[in-house]
Design an enzyme around this catalytic site. Sequence first.
Site, PDB file in Angstrom:
ATOM      1  N   ASP A 134       0.870  -1.163   0.000  1.00 58.59           N
ATOM      2  CA  ASP A 134       0.000   0.000   0.000  1.00 58.59           C
ATOM      3  C   ASP A 134       0.917   1.225   0.000  1.00 58.59           C
ATOM      4  OD1 ASP A 134      -2.230   1.608   0.026  1.00 58.59           O
ATOM      5  OD2 ASP A 134      -3.207   0.553   1.660  1.00 58.59           O
TER       6      ASP A 134
ATOM      7  N   GLU B  41     -16.780  10.611   5.734  1.00 61.32           N
ATOM      8  CA  GLU B  41     -16.198   9.277   5.900  1.00 61.32           C
ATOM      9  C   GLU B  41     -15.337   8.941   4.698  1.00 61.32           C
ATOM     10  OE1 GLU B  41     -18.961   6.023   5.967  1.00 61.32           O
ATOM     11  OE2 GLU B  41     -20.095   6.743   4.243  1.00 61.32           O
TER      12      GLU B  41
END
Length: 870
Positions: free
Chosen positions: A270, A616
């Site tokens: 990542d 979010e």
Amino acid sequence: MKFKLKISLCLFLALPLSVIAQNKYPFQNTKLDFKKRVDDLVSRMTLEEKVGQMLNAAPAIPRLGIPAYDWWNEVLHGVARTPFKVTVYPQAIGMAATFDKQSLFKMADYSASEGRAINNKAIEMGRSGDRYVGLTYWTPNINIFRDPRWGRGQETYGEDPYLTSVMGASFVKGLQGDDPKYLKAAACAKHYAVHSGPEPDRHVFNAEVSKYDLWDTYLPAFRKLVVESKVEGVMCAYNAFQTQPCCGSDLLMVDILRKQWNFTGYVTSDCWGIDDFFKNHKTHKDAASASADAVLHGTDVECGTDAYKSLVKAVKEGKLLESQIDVSVKRLFMTRFKLGMFDPKEMVKYAQTSSSVLESDEHKAHSLKMARQSIVMLKNKNNTLPLSKSVKKIVVLGPNADNPIAILGNYNGTPSVLKTVLQGIKEKLPNANVVYEKAINFTNDTLLAYRNYSNQCSFDGKQGFKAEYFANNELKGNPVSRQEQSLEHAWQEGQQVGEGIVARNFSARYTTNYLSDADGPVTFEIEGDDGYRFKVDGKEVINAWTRNRWGAQQYKLLAQKGKSYQIVLEYWQGDGKANIKLSAGNYQKTNFIALVERIKDADAIVYVGGISPQLEGEEMKVNFPGFSGGDRTSIMLPKVQTDLMKALHGTGKPVVFVMMTGSAIAIPWEAENIPAIVNCWYGGQSAGTAVADVLFGDYNPAGRLPVTFYASDSDLPNFSDYSMTGRTYRYFSGKPLYGFGYGLSYSSFKYEQLIMPAQIKGGARLNLSVAITNTSNITGEEVVQLYISNPNSKVKSPIKTLKGFERIVLKPGERKVLKFSLSPRELSFIKEDGVAQVIKGKLVISAGGSQPDEMNPTSGNLLKKTITIL
């Protein structure tokens, strides 16, 4: 001289390899198989060249005719972040709510076509090395949405391992194509493997789970995509697992991924994940040791930073062998060869994809179809819906009613045209009086009443702003300057900002003189992504120069009439989308009593609320009540929204709550009192049209919840606890507000004739069938769901677990028989040691339009039978 050199390099990158190197090497011989060609190519590279290819931004190797390539690209729900206009589908959680694997397959296929067109166009433009134009997509996100507070759960296919596996497999199949030799695009399963928040802790968190939970919940989807779907890539997660960073995990990366599952594709970290080894997890002393360990564990690409550049040093220091570097580099080039990057265009059918596929009518129609399919009708008391199209006045309220950010979700592209709910209703009712007010924000009732201040701003005698753009993110050097009338910009990464400046690692300065037209306060509001500074008369009054994704801040100026104030806004952008906006006005608290008085003569009220990607998402700086760092601290609908709906309900008029969200929201008061509730997620570019179609009866909804909607925060275990005890419908023993798999229709259905054997031998397949009839007078879709449960309490197993589903269309009175076939693995349960085993004894099989014991009123009856496995 530099300008000429740049042109020459662009021409080089755009030339076919056969022209550049004249086919003088075996790796350029298309008659050889990919393995021989890859082996030959890597054998000709220096150590330094090999290491360079292990960065996401892999540089060109001119002497070998290798063009630059950036591995980093996204296609979560349509090609993301590209500078070109593309088709945007519903967010992943919304696509999961369709329970339609064929629709998802088609979406992935269409998105791969658009990605190919973009890649072909980039090559023609000499931009093949740019980010977000490549063919290696870091999607799908198949993490299990174990806790509704996780802000990135919207990117997943929900909380169920089986649904996630099936939908993920459909995506991979659609994206990678069916050519026997070439990949259409390369999918990447992420984030491997035990990863689902909290976002603020993801770089330091150590996940500890039992072998049972690991194999029962967290690994099934990854196994499906790696072993059966042959996904080309895997992304390892930021967090640690059993004290080792996931990208350096013995169990996950070596024992399971490479040995048990025989994965031969590439693995990427990542982004910035390798830095976490020595900066956050503190498991390694420096970049060289961290990089060497990651490579030894099979992490082939480092994304985001350049820790892998230290691999040259690591090899020289004996931390790993150059031959171990070769293993990774060969995997990387094998993927690129399979994508046809080193073969003539005429040999690769996908390389001939025209840019005419971008936002084609077929793709836009499918986006609308999936937006409709994703909508879940949660409540429809006394047939409040559909609303009549003959209404004379309809009131549309709420923070999401006209919010384009909410419908696009995150990890998104930009379409040419998008439809908010307000726009959809207006188009549906051209002759009605459609009244709109935002009324409230997501978490408060005090709005900034914006005003048009542009005629009060001037620079050097010209109205507007002096805009200066810099080709770096530090406001240095000679800028490109121009005059701009207003300050509201949104660029996709790589999009043109000014001559020679694109939206990546750039900065800007906007200067104007604001002439006040009245005495009193005026509030300036800045929204920016990534960072900004705001100055008034040379004094810095706001400093959000550090990364401020989706941040908005205000400054109140006590102005004097006739006085001029110099205003300077400085902005920088790193990667991802670039947004900067300056607004001005005065705050006003919404008077609910006055609002109700204004709208009491309406025929119906549509309130569009919920939450949005502004609240979010991934590692965000958001500090509103109930939200933190991209996650949620409470799953309750913000109180101000409930208070407003109470006032609206008091009018006695039909109130429809249209909810947008990427996660489960607790709405106990609304579930009890509001007559109609529709959840439309983040529905993509056609969200508004789809919602209007459902509200006014032009589309019969059939979406199902891919997550449990709990009643309150008290239903949830500790967010940081990765044990599945008490989590998701499979292990939650309480009563949900709306269960996984729930969703209403305007039609009604009847189930009958669940036909299956009374017993089968262990290791055999279970074949069964069930009949469904549309008992209403309207054509409708039904999602048939098949669950198994184990009544033997001595064997640890889920309370119930999905093992089959199918979305079908039935005309009035039409009857269909569906057949299901469950493999021995689907009839197995995970033992405490993590090993799958067919359970001997009785199993309960149920079929219906919902979970067992959670009846769906429009799906009618639920059928159950017991089978004995010998």
